[in-house]
Enzyme design. Structure first.
Site, PDB file in Angstrom:
ATOM      1  N   ALA A   1      41.304 -38.336  29.611  1.00 29.95           N
ATOM      2  CA  ALA A   1      40.605 -37.753  28.458  1.00 29.95           C
ATOM      3  C   ALA A   1      40.297 -38.853  27.464  1.00 29.95           C
ATOM      4  O   ALA A   1      40.811 -39.974  27.565  1.00 29.95           O
ATOM      5  CB  ALA A   1      41.450 -36.657  27.806  1.00 29.95           C
ATOM      6  N   MET A   2      39.448 -38.543  26.468  1.00 29.82           N
ATOM      7  CA  MET A   2      39.089 -39.492  25.408  1.00 29.82           C
ATOM      8  C   MET A   2      39.009 -38.743  24.088  1.00 29.82           C
ATOM      9  O   MET A   2      38.335 -37.732  23.969  1.00 29.82           O
ATOM     10  CB  MET A   2      37.758 -40.185  25.724  1.00 29.82           C
ATOM     11  CG  MET A   2      37.259 -41.093  24.615  1.00 29.82           C
ATOM     12  SD  MET A   2      38.458 -42.366  24.175  1.00 29.82           S
ATOM     13  CE  MET A   2      38.048 -42.621  22.460  1.00 29.82           C
TER      14      MET A   2
ATOM     15  N   ASN B   1      37.591 -38.791  21.173  1.00 31.13           N
ATOM     16  CA  ASN B   1      36.488 -38.824  20.210  1.00 31.13           C
ATOM     17  C   ASN B   1      36.728 -37.784  19.106  1.00 31.13           C
ATOM     18  O   ASN B   1      37.007 -36.624  19.392  1.00 31.13           O
ATOM     19  CB  ASN B   1      35.160 -38.504  20.902  1.00 31.13           C
ATOM     20  CG  ASN B   1      35.005 -39.198  22.228  1.00 31.13           C
ATOM     21  OD1 ASN B   1      34.995 -40.408  22.328  1.00 31.13           O
ATOM     22  ND2 ASN B   1      34.896 -38.407  23.289  1.00 31.13           N
TER      23      ASN B   1
ATOM     24  N   HIS C   1      48.298 -34.757  23.653  1.00 33.19           N
ATOM     25  CA  HIS C   1      48.070 -36.196  23.473  1.00 33.19           C
ATOM     26  C   HIS C   1      46.783 -36.457  22.691  1.00 33.19           C
ATOM     27  O   HIS C   1      46.778 -37.204  21.697  1.00 33.19           O
ATOM     28  CB  HIS C   1      48.002 -36.859  24.856  1.00 33.19           C
ATOM     29  CG  HIS C   1      47.849 -38.344  24.843  1.00 33.19           C
ATOM     30  ND1 HIS C   1      48.882 -39.201  25.133  1.00 33.19           N
ATOM     31  CD2 HIS C   1      46.771 -39.140  24.586  1.00 33.19           C
ATOM     32  CE1 HIS C   1      48.454 -40.447  25.052  1.00 33.19           C
ATOM     33  NE2 HIS C   1      47.167 -40.437  24.729  1.00 33.19           N
ATOM     34  N   GLU C   2      45.703 -35.850  23.130  1.00 33.96           N
ATOM     35  CA  GLU C   2      44.405 -36.121  22.508  1.00 33.96           C
ATOM     36  C   GLU C   2      44.328 -35.571  21.090  1.00 33.96           C
ATOM     37  O   GLU C   2      43.717 -36.179  20.210  1.00 33.96           O
ATOM     38  CB  GLU C   2      43.275 -35.557  23.370  1.00 33.96           C
ATOM     39  CG  GLU C   2      43.241 -36.085  24.797  1.00 33.96           C
ATOM     40  CD  GLU C   2      43.255 -37.599  24.888  1.00 33.96           C
ATOM     41  OE1 GLU C   2      42.651 -38.270  24.031  1.00 33.96           O
ATOM     42  OE2 GLU C   2      43.896 -38.123  25.820  1.00 33.96           O
TER      43      GLU C   2
END
Length: 917
Positions: A312-313, A315, A347-348
């Site tokens: 994942a990222m 943003n 986490h994200e």
């Protein structure tokens, strides 16, 4: 002299002058731009004379021609007078550039065209102003650009999916961390250059556009296009900018504080988004309470991207995920999938504070982002979903960190990184997992309240700014009792500025416990000539915890020196250090220390918590690799497991036996492999036979079921194979309509894939399945075929990227490599296709590192070691500098030495302990 002769002389002189200039530039390392002119900047990092204030970005992706055009207007503040502006750009064609002074913007001045120099080696461009830009003045940099949508997974790239009718659809999405925003638009692509962003995206009517902020208006353009305008963002780093053009569907909800949360997926998978929405709402609310800081944006989107390299990222406001990290299908997703999805979301969302609100100053401190987010997974999921039992998973996080950090090729948590490749390599187990474990140790040392207050102070003090590790320690120290005089920075520097793990050696004599610390380094023994040099200079401030047979509470001692003494209150029969494994260190018990603990486990194992029992098993096998404990003693310790009632220590012990079995199987040491197989099936027969082929029980019980039944079938246990075949046949006969228990899906598919017919049926079902988690289970089973033609077909399909997505290539190769029938095939594929792999994945990317590690780290012979060295030595600039190469070479050397020292011990132990039938 004729005119032609003069021209020739002038050309020769001109060429000579350019040659001399090139030699001078080379001698002084001055860069030459693509047009042959001198580039005005020679460093990888940007100058700080100019800082961005605001970006006005307009993007038009064409999903038919697969390219995009754009215009970016960057408001900048000039801090020092300069005649040029250096910023980042990679693989973009700059079609025009102007610089407009702030005072001319109100007059609609078009500004003056400026020349643009490009220096691809540093991924930089220079705008050369006609006259110097004055200090303390603002200017607008207006740059027009165009490019193709990237084919990989970085920058602004294309992704595809097929509808249930087989129609191929295209979307465009971004992934910028760490250094790929420059592939989408010219920018100051370093984390400290924070700015605000206004984004406008043109699209066709059948698509929707998403970005970090909510859409505030849509305009109709000529030709039937629509242009979406998004609200001005908060101040943030370029790597957090994101935008997507797609045709996805969403499910939405609103948090108690009014934040709109939406989960997007391809239309056919919309029904798999609901669990993620529930998790996101609960964890976002938890973080607002825990950090005591409101989430600063009005919305939070979570988007499942069909093609995505990492998990994942983060943003800001638009988090992107691999489908397996976000989509939950109750029919095919097991509890392990649920744990993964829940913790990735945790986490994200933690990053929205750690990383987004407060960002590390430079990538050398990426652990401030990733270590904290990994740590907060545990905190958030423990609070919101306690039934998932993430605490037990966190033990494995620290075990994994130690496996990497116990090598001499490790690196400090805070470590220099300058180039994009070096920066990408910082995203590893040290930054993520060791960072999290060190934070957990600090929390245990300071207490939960003191730690949490320090975290809140840190976030408030550096909101919308950048920070270094020292800033965190300062924030923590402000909340600690002054009279204890902790010297927190001095303590924590020993954990972040030097690599490795302390080995705490304990010797008990009466009421006195003598302790000393060394560096724990796998594969290096005390008698080795290099041992002393590798130990030199290493000293940690270790917050020790311990308890004894005579104490009902945990004792604490801060070990700041090489050795020290602890006085106990009375005589004890045993002492156990590292209570519940909250500390990041390995413990060795000298004298009768191990004997007393092994005796305790045999007699009354519940005197220790299940975490402490798991910790002892882990430490024992780690100590074998440094020659402090014999392998037979470590194996003896596991003999108590037949009475173990908790699943985590049981899985830890069985896991080590499985590792030994797979090592022997791969090396073809058939007598020892057979002995291990017999021992596991005999010794753990009762617990294996207790497992049901169902989905009932706690998360821990389900995990035990999945692992034990999977191992039993791999080891050829007849009742297991018979049941798995029965379930597979029933599933095939129903054309996949029979619902199989999700906890045993992987095992059933694994056994089904062992026949040619079953393998082919699974591959066909893989093609049509809409569940990413189910496809993962099928693919894992397919890689375990013993038919090399079928394994080759999987590799070919992964390289083509249609049936098996390229994002899964590294995992396919790594799992094939763990298959004895496929290990040579996988390694030869990587060697023969290295250049093609670098076309698909960036050097230093997680995929390239996984390909290298996955195909070589299990090697254990001198011949294999030489093969690896020869291959890597031939790279010639195609990865020779990668740290992962030194890691795998060291791991192979360690494996060789382990076998040389322990094979005969293991063989004898099995003779003594396996019942002959």
């Amino acid at each position: 002299m004729s005119a032609m002769g003069k021209i020739l002389i002038l050309q020769v002189l001109k060429m000579s002058a350019w040659f001399q200039l090139a030699l001078i530039c080379k001698a002084h390392q001055d860069p030459i731009a693509t047009n042959g002119h001198l580039f005005p900047w020679n460093k990888v990092r940007l100058p700080d004379k100019i800082v961005p204030v605001h970006y006005d970005l307009r993007i038009h992706p064409n999903l038919t021609s697969l390219n995009f055009t754009g215009t970016v207007k960057i408001e900048v503040l000039v801090k020092e007078e300069t005649s040029f502006v250096i910023l980042h750009s990679k693989d973009l064609e700059i079609t025009g550039a102007t610089i407009i002074p702030e005072q001319d913007l109100e007059t609609d001045s078009l500004g003056k065209n400026v020349s643009v120099l490009e220096y691809p080696s540093h991924e930089q461009i220079a705008l050369q102003a006609a006259e110097p830009l004055a200090a303390h003045r603002k200017y607008c940099l207006c740059i027009e650009f165009q490019a193709s949508l990237a084919e990989g997974f970085d920058g602004f790239y294309k992704s595809t999916y097929r509808t249930v009718d087989g129609e191929k659809r295209i979307l465009a999405t971004t992934d910028f961390e760490p250094t790929a925003a420059r592939m989408a638009f010219p920018c100051f692509d370093e984390p400290s250059f924070k700015a605000t962003f206004s984004i406008k995206i043109s699209r066709e009517r059948q698509h929707l556009a998403l970005s970090n902020m909510p859409k505030i208006m849509t305009l109709e353009l000529e030709g039937g296009l629509l242009e979406d305008h998004f609200d001005k963002s908060v101040k943030m780093s370029t790597y957090l900018v994101a935008y997507i053009v797609c045709d996805f569907r969403a499910v939405s909800a609103v948090t108690s504080s009014g934040i709109k949360v939406s989960v997007y997926a391809v239309p056919e998978k919309w029904n798999q988004t609901h669990y993620a929405l529930e998790v996101a709402v609960k964890i976002l609310e938890f973080y607002e309470h825990y950090f005591n800081i409101s989430y600063p944006l009005p919305k939070q989107d979570l988007v499942a991207i069909p093609d995505f390299q990492s998990g994942a990222m983060e943003n800001w406001g638009l988090i992107t995920y691999r489908e397996t990290s976000l989509l939950y299908d109750p029919q095919t997703s097991c509890d392990a999938d649920k744990l993964w999805i829940t913790k990735v979301i945790g986490h994200e969302l933690a990053h929205q504070w750690f990383g987004n609100l407060v960002t590390m100053e430079w990538w050398n401190d990426i652990w401030l982002n990733e270590g904290f987010a990994r740590y907060m997974e545990r905190v958030s999921v423990n609070s919101t979903y306690p039934d998932i039992q993430i605490d037990d998973y966190f033990l494995n996080v620290c075990f994994g960190a130690m496996a990497r950090d116990s090598l001499n090729s490790s690196h400090p948590i805070t470590n220099p990184a300058e180039t994009p490749t070096q920066i990408m390599e910082m995203f590893d187990a040290v930054s993520y997992d060791k960072g999290a474990c060190v934070l957990n140790m600090l929390k245990d040392f300071l207490t939960e309240d003191v730690f949490q207050n320090g975290v809140i102070r840190y976030l408030r003090r550096y909101s919308y700014k950048n920070a270094k590790s020292d800033d965190l320690w300062d924030s923590m120290a402000n909340y600690h009792h002054a009279e204890e005089h902790m010297h927190l920075k001095e303590m924590m520097d020993t954990w972040t500025l030097q690599m490795g793990i302390p080995l705490v050696v304990v010797e008990r004599s009466g009421k006195q416990v003598r302790i000393r610390q060394e560096r724990f380094l796998k594969g290096v023994l005390q008698e080795d000539p290099e041992w002393a040099a590798l130990q030199s200079g290493y000293l940690w401030h270790v917050p020790l915890t311990y308890f004894t047979s005579g104490s009902g509470s945990v004792g604490r001692h801060l070990l700041r020196t090489k050795s020290d003494t602890i006085e106990l209150e009375g005589e004890v029969s045993w002492v156990k250090f590292n209570a519940d494994m909250n500390g990041y260190y390995v413990v060795h018990y000298e004298g009768d220390g191990w004997d007393s603990l092994i005796h305790l486990l045999d007699r009354n194992h519940t005197a220790l918590s299940h975490k402490d029992r798991t910790n002892l098993i882990h430490n024992a096998f780690q100590l074998v690799s440094v020659g402090r404990l014999s392998l037979d003693r470590a194996l003896d310790l596991t003999s108590y497991l037949r009475r173990e009632s908790e699943n985590i220590p049981l899985l830890q012990g069985v896991g080590y036996l499985e590792v030994l079995y797979r090592m022997m199987e791969r090396r073809g040491i058939s007598d020892v492999a057979e002995g291990l197989k017999r021992y596991i099936l005999q010794y753990f027969k009762s617990v294996i036979d207790k497992q049901t082929w169902s989905d009932g029980g706690s998360v821990s019980e389900k995990r035990l079921r999945t692992e034990l039944l999977g191992l039993a079938c791999v080891l050829g246990y007849p009742p297991c194979i018979e049941k798995a075949n029965q379930l597979f046949t029933s599933w095939v006969n129903s054309n996949g309509s029979v619902s199989l228990p999700t906890d045993v899906l992987r095992t059933v598919y694994l056994i089904g894939a062992q026949t040619s017919e079953g393998w082919n049926q699974l591959l066909e079902y893989y093609r049509v399945s809409l569940s990413a988690t189910e496809k993962n289970k099928i693919l894992s089973a397919l890689t375990q075929s013993r038919d090399t033609d079928k394994l080759t077909k999987l590799i070919d399909l992964s390289m083509e990227g249609e049936v098996i997505r390229t994002q899964d290539l590294a995992a396919v190769i790594a799992t094939i490599s763990r298959n004895p029938a496929g290990q040579a095939l996988a390694w030869n594929f990587v060697r023969n296709n290295w250049s093609k792999l670098l076309e698909k994945f960036h050097l230093g990317s997680s995929s390239i590192r996984a390909l290298i590690s996955g195909t070589t780290s299990h090697f254990s012979s001198k011949e294999e070691l030489e093969e690896v060295k020869v291959f890597f030595d031939s790279f010639e600039g195609q990865g020779q500098e990668l740290r992962i190469i030194q890691v795998v070479i060291e791991v192979i050397q360690k494996n060789i030495r382990w076998l040389e020292r322990n094979l005969h011990v293991l063989r004898k132990w099995l003779v003594d302990n396996v019942q002959r039938t």
